[in-house]
Design an enzyme around this catalytic site. Structure first.
Site, PDB file in Angstrom:
ATOM      1  CE1 TYR A 120      37.480  -1.665 -31.483  1.00 54.84           C
ATOM      2  CE2 TYR A 120      37.233  -2.256 -29.191  1.00 54.84           C
ATOM      3  CZ  TYR A 120      37.245  -2.609 -30.513  1.00 54.84           C
ATOM      4  OH  TYR A 120      37.051  -3.917 -30.876  1.00 54.84           O
ATOM      5  CB  ALA A 262      27.137 -12.115 -36.850  1.00 56.04           C
ATOM      6  CB  CYS A 263      29.129  -7.136 -36.756  1.00 55.03           C
ATOM      7  SG  CYS A 263      30.848  -7.502 -36.378  1.00 55.03           S
ATOM      8  NE  ARG A 279      27.541  -2.105 -35.289  1.00 55.97           N
ATOM      9  CZ  ARG A 279      27.833  -3.247 -34.672  1.00 55.97           C
ATOM     10  NH1 ARG A 279      29.035  -3.766 -34.782  1.00 55.97           N
ATOM     11  NH2 ARG A 279      26.927  -3.866 -33.958  1.00 55.97           N
ATOM     12  N   GLY A 338      28.128  -7.023 -26.668  1.00 51.42           N
ATOM     13  CA  GLY A 338      28.417  -5.650 -27.052  1.00 51.42           C
ATOM     14  C   GLY A 338      27.102  -4.921 -27.235  1.00 51.42           C
TER      15      GLY A 338
END
Length: 382
Positions: A120, A262-263, A279, A338
């Site tokens: 990243y 899942a994000c 996001r 995360g």
């Protein structure tokens, strides 16, 4: 390739001594990036004492619980490495101060697994906010993939940036069709024999590729991988629930999973569309927005609404239920979280308290709503 600091009991002294190193960091770190490196180093040193969280007597080889924090510890695959069932992975777009706070919260909660990498940061630097080391993403041809040259040089550079003598686990992220499997396994064996890493694993590899690596290792008396990093959540189950258990029983490869929400799809914030502050509203996450507003995405949101009453009945949030659902799988050594805010991390860490409530009855309720449980060959035979 990624590196994970499992924070086992290490010799905390660097080659030049900690005090000298940190002093050197302070004198040569006029910018935020170097300050972040120093902070990461400091937190990493502190976190290495986490081995004391694991009870030293009557430890179950399968799982143990820290009395101080409630954190559970499991073996990484069939290796002897004990890791917290919740680990800290990618920090999502937060500043240095917030990232340091996230690491501190994780440490104080009993987390002893910190997954770091540099992809990243485009391969330029290690900071608290950009934390993945993926060696297949470089500029020159020699700065990508899983060649012996890239694995060894990349890991050496990573250790220098992190100011660590070694990492606990180094991961080969994504298979590399341009490099022979024997070369990859030899390179991983080399970095372990040289003391740069203790174990190695794979990430996003197929079961067939993992088996090939194991076969090559056994054929040439080298070191095989101990775990696979795989995506696992309520809507992604096949690999972790069918393929990896077979690998575990056959060759001892465990599962370290990522993206339990899942994000962010399972967070519940997309139930009524895509908020402007989310996001998925960013241009770089257009793929996520398309996934959410698709027909399948709308079906998933409806299923999440049906799961909400179960979460309420258990006294937890939907994200906590989702993370606990991942943890209820005994084949999962650790789930990587995360987070972008301390509040989010604290909430997700609360899944530890929900895990004992994940009875077979509750799991069946969830399966009846999801209707996506994969079936193994064993299920078909029965």
């Amino acid at each position: 390739m990624q590196v994970s600091i499992a924070c086992t009991e290490h010799n905390l002294k660097s080659r030049n001594g900690e005090d000298r190193l940190l002093s050197k960091q302070s004198s040569t770190a006029p910018n935020v990036v170097n300050a972040a490196r120093a902070k990461f180093r400091t937190v990493a040193i502190i976190a290495r004492s986490l081995g004391t969280f694991t009870p030293q007597h009557h430890i179950s080889l399968k799982e143990s619980t820290a009395k101080q924090t409630g954190m559970k510890y499991r073996n990484l695959g069939k290796s002897g490495l004990r890791v917290s069932c919740l680990g800290l992975g990618k920090y999502l777009g937060c500043g240095v101060g917030v990232a340091e706070r996230l690491m501190t919260i994780a440490y104080e909660s009993g987390v002893n697994l910190f997954d770091t990498a540099e992809v990243y940061a485009a391969g330029k630097k290690h900071t608290l906010t950009q934390s993945y080391l993926l060696l297949f993403l470089g500029r020159a041809e020699t700065e990508r993939g899983l060649s012996r040259k890239h694995i060894i040089e990349g890991l050496k550079g990573s250790l220098q940036r992190l100011q660590l003598e070694y990492v606990d686990v180094v991961f080969a992220n994504r298979p590399d069709s341009n490099t022979p499997m024997e070369e990859i396994v030899r390179a991983m064996t080399h970095v372990i024999n040289q003391g740069m890493a203790m174990y190695w694993g794979t990430s996003r590899w197929s079961a067939m590729e993992i088996m090939e690596a194991y076969s090559v290792a056994r054929q040439f008396n080298m070191i095989p991988p101990v775990c696979e990093q795989a995506e696992y959540h309520l809507f992604q189950r096949e690999k972790v629930e069918v393929q990896l258990p077979e690998l575990y029983h056959k060759i001892g490869v465990g599962a370290m999973t990522w993206s339990p929400l899942a994000c962010g799809i399972i967070s519940g914030k997309y139930g009524n569309g895509v908020p402007e502050s989310s996001r998925a509203s960013l241009k770089c996450y257009q793929w996520l927005k398309e996934r959410i507003i698709s027909e399948e995405g709308r079906k998933q949101q409806n299923k999440l609404k049906d799961l909400s009453p179960i979460a309420e009945r258990l006294g937890c949030t939907l994200p906590q239920l989702a993370v606990a659902w991942c943890l209820r799988n005994e084949g999962v050594s650790s789930v990587l979280l995360g987070s972008s805010t301390p509040e989010q991390l604290i909430e997700n860490l609360g899944a530890i308290q929900v895990l004992p409530k994940m009875t077979s009855h509750v799991v069946n309720e969830i399966d009846n709503i999801l209707r996506n449980k994969p079936y193994s060959k064993k299920d078909y035979r029965s």
